[in-house]
Design a protein around this motif. Structure first.
Motif, PDB file in Angstrom:
ATOM      1  N   HIS A 195       0.545  -1.445  -0.444  1.00  0.00           N
ATOM      2  CA  HIS A 195       0.187   0.062   0.091  1.00  0.00           C
ATOM      3  C   HIS A 195       0.924   1.498   0.111  1.00  0.00           C
ATOM      4  N   THR A 196       1.753   1.457   0.585  1.00  0.00           N
ATOM      5  CA  THR A 196       2.729   2.559   0.235  1.00  0.00           C
ATOM      6  C   THR A 196       4.333   1.841   0.976  1.00  0.00           C
ATOM      7  N   THR A 197       5.229   2.141   1.280  1.00  0.00           N
ATOM      8  CA  THR A 197       7.198   1.940   1.133  1.00  0.00           C
ATOM      9  C   THR A 197       7.176   1.675   2.310  1.00  0.00           C
ATOM     10  N   ASP A 198       6.343   2.080   3.625  1.00  0.00           N
ATOM     11  CA  ASP A 198       6.280   1.994   5.138  1.00  0.00           C
ATOM     12  C   ASP A 198       5.426   0.949   5.059  1.00  0.00           C
ATOM     13  N   ASN A 199       4.642   0.251   4.655  1.00  0.00           N
ATOM     14  CA  ASN A 199       3.502  -0.285   5.298  1.00  0.00           C
ATOM     15  C   ASN A 199       3.873  -2.083   6.430  1.00  0.00           C
ATOM     16  N   ILE A 200       3.149  -2.067   7.666  1.00  0.00           N
ATOM     17  CA  ILE A 200       3.641  -3.412   8.585  1.00  0.00           C
ATOM     18  C   ILE A 200       2.679  -3.882   8.589  1.00  0.00           C
ATOM     19  N   LEU A 201       2.926  -5.265   8.928  1.00  0.00           N
ATOM     20  CA  LEU A 201       1.817  -5.853   9.841  1.00  0.00           C
ATOM     21  C   LEU A 201       2.449  -6.027  11.232  1.00  0.00           C
ATOM     22  N   VAL A 202       1.294  -6.296  11.804  1.00  0.00           N
ATOM     23  CA  VAL A 202       1.235  -6.267  13.811  1.00  0.00           C
ATOM     24  C   VAL A 202       1.007  -7.878  13.769  1.00  0.00           C
ATOM     25  N   TRP A 203       1.718  -8.187  14.421  1.00  0.00           N
ATOM     26  CA  TRP A 203       1.249  -9.564  14.715  1.00  0.00           C
ATOM     27  C   TRP A 203       1.702 -10.364  16.033  1.00  0.00           C
ATOM     28  N   PHE A 204       0.262 -10.582  16.771  1.00  0.00           N
ATOM     29  CA  PHE A 204      -0.288 -10.949  18.688  1.00  0.00           C
ATOM     30  C   PHE A 204       0.128 -12.522  17.956  1.00  0.00           C
ATOM     31  N   PRO A 205       0.950 -13.367  18.501  1.00  0.00           N
ATOM     32  CA  PRO A 205       1.498 -14.210  17.832  1.00  0.00           C
ATOM     33  C   PRO A 205       0.364 -15.901  19.227  1.00  0.00           C
ATOM     34  N   ALA A 206       0.133 -14.728  20.600  1.00  0.00           N
ATOM     35  CA  ALA A 206      -0.384 -15.578  21.067  1.00  0.00           C
ATOM     36  C   ALA A 206      -1.771 -15.658  21.286  1.00  0.00           C
ATOM     37  N   GLN A 207      -2.498 -14.534  20.145  1.00  0.00           N
ATOM     38  CA  GLN A 207      -3.646 -14.451  20.619  1.00  0.00           C
ATOM     39  C   GLN A 207      -4.431 -14.066  19.027  1.00  0.00           C
ATOM     40  N   LYS A 208      -3.263 -14.939  18.296  1.00  0.00           N
ATOM     41  CA  LYS A 208      -3.239 -15.039  16.875  1.00  0.00           C
ATOM     42  C   LYS A 208      -4.458 -14.667  15.806  1.00  0.00           C
ATOM     43  N   ALA A 209      -3.993 -12.991  15.919  1.00  0.00           N
ATOM     44  CA  ALA A 209      -4.606 -11.999  15.427  1.00  0.00           C
ATOM     45  C   ALA A 209      -3.217 -10.782  15.575  1.00  0.00           C
ATOM     46  N   VAL A 210      -3.453 -10.483  13.271  1.00  0.00           N
ATOM     47  CA  VAL A 210      -2.782  -9.438  13.381  1.00  0.00           C
ATOM     48  C   VAL A 210      -3.896  -8.074  12.655  1.00  0.00           C
ATOM     49  N   HIS A 211      -3.361  -7.358  12.842  1.00  0.00           N
ATOM     50  CA  HIS A 211      -3.504  -5.912  12.358  1.00  0.00           C
ATOM     51  C   HIS A 211      -3.215  -5.628  11.053  1.00  0.00           C
ATOM     52  N   THR A 212      -3.853  -5.285   9.647  1.00  0.00           N
ATOM     53  CA  THR A 212      -2.765  -5.702   8.172  1.00  0.00           C
ATOM     54  C   THR A 212      -2.379  -3.801   8.509  1.00  0.00           C
ATOM     55  N   GLY A 213      -2.796  -3.174   9.069  1.00  0.00           N
ATOM     56  CA  GLY A 213      -2.687  -1.345   8.426  1.00  0.00           C
ATOM     57  C   GLY A 213      -3.586  -1.760   7.213  1.00  0.00           C
ATOM     58  N   ASP A 214      -3.626  -0.582   5.868  1.00  0.00           N
ATOM     59  CA  ASP A 214      -4.245  -0.416   5.071  1.00  0.00           C
ATOM     60  C   ASP A 214      -4.047  -1.700   3.260  1.00  0.00           C
ATOM     61  N   LEU A 215      -3.439  -3.039   4.361  1.00  0.00           N
ATOM     62  CA  LEU A 215      -3.598  -3.844   3.278  1.00  0.00           C
ATOM     63  C   LEU A 215      -4.490  -4.648   3.106  1.00  0.00           C
ATOM     64  N   ILE A 216      -5.757  -4.080   4.587  1.00  0.00           N
ATOM     65  CA  ILE A 216      -7.183  -4.375   4.097  1.00  0.00           C
ATOM     66  C   ILE A 216      -7.917  -3.477   4.599  1.00  0.00           C
ATOM     67  N   PHE A 217      -8.485  -3.418   3.021  1.00  0.00           N
ATOM     68  CA  PHE A 217      -9.594  -2.223   3.712  1.00  0.00           C
ATOM     69  C   PHE A 217     -11.394  -3.267   3.406  1.00  0.00           C
ATOM     70  N   ASN A 218     -11.412  -3.345   4.418  1.00  0.00           N
ATOM     71  CA  ASN A 218     -12.397  -4.162   4.597  1.00  0.00           C
ATOM     72  C   ASN A 218     -14.137  -3.513   4.433  1.00  0.00           C
ATOM     73  N   GLY A 219     -15.002  -3.944   2.850  1.00  0.00           N
ATOM     74  CA  GLY A 219     -15.759  -3.772   2.330  1.00  0.00           C
ATOM     75  C   GLY A 219     -15.901  -1.974   2.047  1.00  0.00           C
ATOM     76  N   ARG A 220     -15.002  -1.769   1.334  1.00  0.00           N
ATOM     77  CA  ARG A 220     -14.623   0.168   1.239  1.00  0.00           C
ATOM     78  C   ARG A 220     -13.629  -0.532  -0.637  1.00  0.00           C
ATOM     79  N   HIS A 221     -13.694  -0.229  -1.200  1.00  0.00           N
ATOM     80  CA  HIS A 221     -12.553   0.312  -2.400  1.00  0.00           C
ATOM     81  C   HIS A 221     -11.226   0.080  -0.956  1.00  0.00           C
ATOM     82  N   PRO A 222     -10.011  -0.060  -1.515  1.00  0.00           N
ATOM     83  CA  PRO A 222      -8.715  -0.094  -0.797  1.00  0.00           C
ATOM     84  C   PRO A 222      -8.253   1.194  -1.715  1.00  0.00           C
TER      85      PRO A 222
END
Ligand SMILES: [Zn+2]
Length: 324
Positions: A195-222
């Motif tokens: 999405h950008t040159t500085d985009n990261i994903l934040v992974w929470f292993p114990a929670q098996k959860a990820v914050h994808t930043g703007d790699l995902i737009f749910n229900g709208r155009h990215p």
């Protein structure tokens, strides 16, 4: 008598609570009056009804709190800070920026000053280039026209713009970084340009959860733009790779959180877009014409927005680069 007194005291405290606009412990998990929380995995909270830019989540541990993203403006962000204080007495230790866009970093002045900000090493230059000029423009306007005139011009936004202060990260990383937070670890991953040159994903292993930043737009155009040198081909690969992980909760940059299917749906959307644009490579049609045709054929479920033209333009560019 005691009962009467207790009832009166209860009513009184309720009135004080209402008049102060503060939320009770239970209300912080209830929809209806501004932002509220959902514990989407162990000690990982998602902020619903934030309406202030990109999605925020935070992880609570015995040693402190890690927050992902800072929202658009400081006022609404500080409301989330108040919610966090209701969940834990521990301080916000870390703020992670998922990427440089203003709607993810502009509210940082709403978080406690003591928190350390962490981001990808490409982010500081992007902030300088794309975000800080907007802040400086407002300061210049303020100096030139004065407060009264700008209050009139911006209305409620004046206070937010006035208190906006963009903070550069204090800690940077290149490929990946592990942060220890009490008994938890949080992993920051740079997948390369998507999405950008500085985009990261934040992974929470114990929670098996990820914050994808703007790699995902749910229900709208990215939002896909050449200004930020997006790379849709790598974006698709990244989403596919992450969808192979054992993931239970996905927090997108925008739109509601969900499960692993959000990763797959966004990869499918982007793959369809690339496939559709490929048909027009070398055609004489201008971008807006191509975008309108593709939208009509494949993306009627999404509201048409100006974002779509810039997405088609960028994919054209990506395909041309790939063909070289
Ligand atoms: Zn963004």
């Amino acid at each position: 008598m005691k009962t009467v007194f207790t009832t009166a005291a209860l009513l009184c405290s309720l009135l004080i609570l209402i008049s102060c606009g503060r939320k009770s412990q239970d209300e912080i998990f209830m929809p209806g009056n501004g932002p509220y929380l959902e514990e989407i995995a162990e000690n990982l909270y998602y902020v619903h009804d934030f309406n202030n830019g990109g999605n925020i989540c935070f992880l609570v541990s015995k040693t402190g709190v890690l927050v992902v993203d800072a929202g658009y403006y400081p006022g609404p962000t500080s409301e989330v800070s108040v919610l966090i204080d209701k969940v834990t007495s521990k301080p916000v230790k870390y703020i992670v920026y998922t990427h440089c866009h203003t709607d993810h970093v502009g509210g940082v002045a709403g978080w406690p000053e003591t928190a350390e900000i962490i981001a990808h090493e490409n982010l500081p230059a992007n902030l300088k280039k794309f975000v800080l000029p907007g802040v400086e423009e407002f300061r210049d306007e303020l100096e030139k026209y004065g407060e009264d005139s700008l209050r009139q011009k911006y209305g409620d936004l004046f206070r937010e713009k006035y208190s906006t202060e963009i903070k550069q990260p204090g800690k940077l990383f290149s490929e990946a970084k592990i942060i220890k937070l009490g008994k938890y670890t949080v992993e920051l991953h740079y997948p390369g340009v998507c999405h950008t040159t500085d985009n990261i994903l934040v992974w929470f292993p114990a929670q098996k959860a990820v914050h994808t930043g703007d790699l995902i737009f749910n229900g709208r155009h990215p939002f896909i733009s050449k200004t930020y040198q997006a790379n849709v081909i790598n974006w698709i690969e990244t989403l596919k790779k992450w969808s192979e992980k054992d993931i239970e909760a996905v927090i997108p940059g925008h739109g509601e959180p969900g499960g692993k299917d959000l990763l797959i749906e966004q990869a499918d959307y982007l793959s369809l877009l690339v496939m559709a644009v490929e048909e027009y490579v070398g055609s004489e049609n201008d971008i807006s014409q191509v975008a309108a045709e593709i939208h009509g054929e494949y993306f009627q479920d999404y509201e048409y927005s100006s974002y779509f033209n810039s997405a088609v333009e960028l994919v054209m560019l990506n395909l041309a680069e790939q063909a070289q």
